[in-house]
Design a protein around this motif. Structure first.
Motif, PDB file in Angstrom:
ATOM      1  N   THR A  18       0.983  -1.478   0.135  1.00  0.00           N
ATOM      2  CA  THR A  18       0.254   0.187  -0.313  1.00  0.00           C
ATOM      3  C   THR A  18       0.592   0.981   0.147  1.00  0.00           C
ATOM      4  N   SER A  21       0.693   7.471  -0.010  1.00  0.00           N
ATOM      5  CA  SER A  21      -0.200   7.769   0.140  1.00  0.00           C
ATOM      6  C   SER A  21      -1.793   7.764   0.667  1.00  0.00           C
ATOM      7  N   ALA A  22      -1.851   6.890  -0.254  1.00  0.00           N
ATOM      8  CA  ALA A  22      -3.050   5.942   0.049  1.00  0.00           C
ATOM      9  C   ALA A  22      -3.469   5.412   1.361  1.00  0.00           C
ATOM     10  N   ALA A  24      -1.878   7.188   4.037  1.00  0.00           N
ATOM     11  CA  ALA A  24      -2.921   8.867   4.340  1.00  0.00           C
ATOM     12  C   ALA A  24      -4.022   8.394   4.233  1.00  0.00           C
ATOM     13  N   THR A  25      -4.987   8.338   3.103  1.00  0.00           N
ATOM     14  CA  THR A  25      -5.533   8.396   2.348  1.00  0.00           C
ATOM     15  C   THR A  25      -6.723   7.541   3.761  1.00  0.00           C
ATOM     16  N   MET A  26      -6.513   6.841   3.442  1.00  0.00           N
ATOM     17  CA  MET A  26      -6.982   5.460   4.390  1.00  0.00           C
ATOM     18  C   MET A  26      -7.570   6.211   5.666  1.00  0.00           C
ATOM     19  N   SER A  28      -7.085   9.588   6.745  1.00  0.00           N
ATOM     20  CA  SER A  28      -7.852  10.522   7.290  1.00  0.00           C
ATOM     21  C   SER A  28      -9.620  10.238   7.195  1.00  0.00           C
ATOM     22  N   LEU A  29     -10.009   9.646   5.688  1.00  0.00           N
ATOM     23  CA  LEU A  29     -11.371   9.314   5.590  1.00  0.00           C
ATOM     24  C   LEU A  29     -11.638   8.455   7.284  1.00  0.00           C
ATOM     25  N   ASP A  32     -12.133  11.848   9.273  1.00  0.00           N
ATOM     26  CA  ASP A  32     -13.311  12.058   8.917  1.00  0.00           C
ATOM     27  C   ASP A  32     -14.755  11.689   9.319  1.00  0.00           C
TER      28      ASP A  32
END
Length: 67
Positions: A18, A21-22, A24-26, A28-29, A32
């Motif tokens: 992984t 950036s992927a 970090a996106t996981m 951050s989701l 949120d």
């Protein structure tokens, strides 16, 4: 998941391969949607990332992290 004092903790395993950036996106989701924040992140030699998320203990109407 375990509750310690005023915090809830949940482990999250991010598989090897992984991208950063992927991952970090996981994370951050999760922040949120579920109100989680990153408590600890470990990168293992095989590329696996082990994260521990935490949030203030409250009613459990917010979703748990997707593993």
């Amino acid at each position: 998941m375990s509750a310690v004092a005023d915090w809830e903790y949940a482990p999250l395993r991010i598989p090897p391969g992984t991208s950063r950036s992927a991952a970090a996106t996981m994370l951050s989701l999760q922040a949120d949607v579920g109100g989680w924040e990153l408590a600890r992140l470990q990168l293992h030699a095989d590329g696996t990332r082990q994260a521990v998320l935490r949030r203030r203990a409250r009613l459990s109407y917010l979703p748990m992290p997707v593993t």
